[in-house]
Design an enzyme around this catalytic site. Structure first.
Site, PDB file in Angstrom:
ATOM      1  N   ARG A  40      79.076  38.743   0.385  1.00  0.00           N
ATOM      2  CA  ARG A  40      78.296  39.162  -0.773  1.00  0.00           C
ATOM      3  C   ARG A  40      79.165  39.900  -1.797  1.00  0.00           C
ATOM      4  O   ARG A  40      78.923  39.805  -2.995  1.00  0.00           O
ATOM      5  CB  ARG A  40      77.137  40.053  -0.331  1.00  0.00           C
ATOM      6  N   LYS A 202      61.193  34.344  14.630  1.00  0.00           N
ATOM      7  CA  LYS A 202      59.737  34.295  14.698  1.00  0.00           C
ATOM      8  C   LYS A 202      59.125  33.260  13.772  1.00  0.00           C
ATOM      9  O   LYS A 202      59.504  33.151  12.608  1.00  0.00           O
ATOM     10  CB  LYS A 202      59.165  35.673  14.357  1.00  0.00           C
ATOM     11  N   GLY A 350      71.422  34.997   4.397  1.00  0.00           N
ATOM     12  CA  GLY A 350      71.149  35.724   5.625  1.00  0.00           C
ATOM     13  C   GLY A 350      72.060  35.343   6.773  1.00  0.00           C
ATOM     14  O   GLY A 350      73.262  35.149   6.616  1.00  0.00           O
ATOM     15  N   GLY A 374      65.922  36.131   2.134  1.00  0.00           N
ATOM     16  CA  GLY A 374      64.521  36.391   1.832  1.00  0.00           C
ATOM     17  C   GLY A 374      64.116  35.880   0.475  1.00  0.00           C
ATOM     18  O   GLY A 374      63.037  35.291   0.303  1.00  0.00           O
TER      19      GLY A 374
END
Length: 395
Positions: A40, A202, A350, A374
């Site tokens: 990043r 998840k 991510g 995200g």
């Protein structure tokens, strides 16, 4: 949306002008506060370097981690300032929040300390965020320009992302602009076949994007911890694997689309540890007490076949616990298949972006590696990203 080029070409450009840049410098650190993945920071360099080279006095804001509303030495941006300076080839001074800026010459770059050390940055209360934004504007001056270049935070309505953009002449940095353009390709009219590869822990975390993407894609390949809830929905026992029992019915409904591709074999272990005993078994033979931590080689081959036939690919989420060597091959195999596919391929930030670098996959094998996991998912869901909307005039 006004761009960095627009800013540079207006009037006398940015020579001698203060420019406030919101970057995403939220990088992982080890226990000794060494940066373990500077992706990043490297992605932030082109915009900062361009402004500095054009004679601007560049003031960068960024965050690191989730401080609890006050200074935390472990989350100081000091190592980030050092690394940014190395990449820019010039020192980057770190300035404490609430302190005045040092004397700056044209081309100088300073980095404000972790912007989340002030709890108002992330406040839900509009007035609190506005007050903090006013202080940031006072710091740089009302004649300063604002460049939004932290794509990883544009899905958040935060003071340094959204409220500042309402107060200063605001522009999209090169990174934000390229991210938005790439993701618009995916939600517009992508070349087909269009395959999406999703991993991670998840189902509940990815449910909104799955529901948004299923009508648009030709195949949705599911790995990672989330695959076990889908396997349970098919009637398989999953042992001690990660399972969201309350999502089984939802997964069963999603499977009716006929587009979801699941693993046929998995790597299981008797403990969540790199030195655990492991086996590779068909998905119907996961032993009681054992947990699935990666997709198996047959699944990698099947996924690779789908990937190889695709013209457009979006990937978000690892296929297993790639940080542990025994459970890294699924992610490595899928990443290599994407890189070798020749398709227009987007890595959704991510852990996926971290895996590409950690596993030694050449980054130039992908069309685009996003800096915002995200943010990219919310964009594909069709959600409004406040940090983008404000640049487009939604003030």
């Amino acid at each position: 949306m006004r761009t960095l080029d627009d800013l540079l070409n207006e009037g006398d450009g940015v020579q001698g002008r203060t420019v406030l840049v919101r970057s995403d410098l939220n990088v992982p650190l080890d226990d000794d506060r060494n940066i373990t993945d500077d992706g990043r920071i490297r992605a932030s360099v082109p915009t900062i370097s361009t402004l500095s080279g054009a004679g601007a006095q560049v003031v960068v804001t960024a965050h690191l981690g989730r401080p609890k509303g006050g200074p935390d030495e472990k989350l100081s941006l000091a190592p980030v300032a050092d690394r940014l300076g190395e990449l820019l080839g010039a020192p980057v001074r770190l300035v404490e929040l609430g302190k005045p800026l040092p004397n700056m010459a044209a081309g100088d770059v300073v980095l404000l300390e972790n912007i989340r050390f002030d709890a108002r940055e992330t406040a839900k209360d509009d007035a609190e965020r506005a007050a903090f934004a006013d202080e940031l504007v006072a710091l740089v001056g009302e004649d300063a320009a604002f460049v939004s270049d932290g794509f990883g935070v544009v899905h958040r309505k935060q003071a340094s992302v959204y409220d500042v953009a309402q107060r200063l002449d605001a522009y999209a940095g090169g990174l934000v602009l390229s991210e938005v353009e790439v993701l618009r390709t995916l939600v517009g009219d992508p070349q087909r076949p269009y395959a999406v590869v999703l991993g991670g822990s998840k189902v509940s975390d990815k449910l909104a994007v799955i529901e948004a993407l299923l009508p648009r894609v030709d195949a949705l390949l599911v790995g990672g911890g989330m695959c076990f809830t889908f396997l349970a929905a098919q009637g398989h026992g999953v042992g001690a694997s990660l399972l969201e029992a309350d999502q089984i019915d939802t997964c069963r409904t999603l499977l009716e689309s006929g587009k979801i591709v699941l693993p046929t074999d998995v790597v299981i272990a008797d403990a969540f540890a790199a030195d655990a005993n492991t086996r590779t078994v068909p998905v119907g033979e996961i032993a009681e007490g054992w947990l699935g931590l990666d997709i198996g080689p047959d699944s990698v081959a099947a996924f690779a076949e789908r990937i190889g036939a695709a013209k457009t690919i979006f990937w978000n989420g690892p296929m297993g616990v790639f940080e542990m060597a025994p459970f890294a091959e699924g992610t490595r195999g899928v990443a290599r298949a994407i890189a070798d596919s020749g398709a227009f391929s987007v890595v959704g930030g991510g852990d996926s972006a971290a895996a590409v670098r950690a596993l030694g996959i050449a980054e130039d094998g992908f069309s685009h590696i996003s800096t915002g996991g995200g943010a990219s998912l919310e964009f594909l869901e069709g959600a409004t990203l406040p940090g983008v909307a404000v640049l487009e005039g939604d003030r």
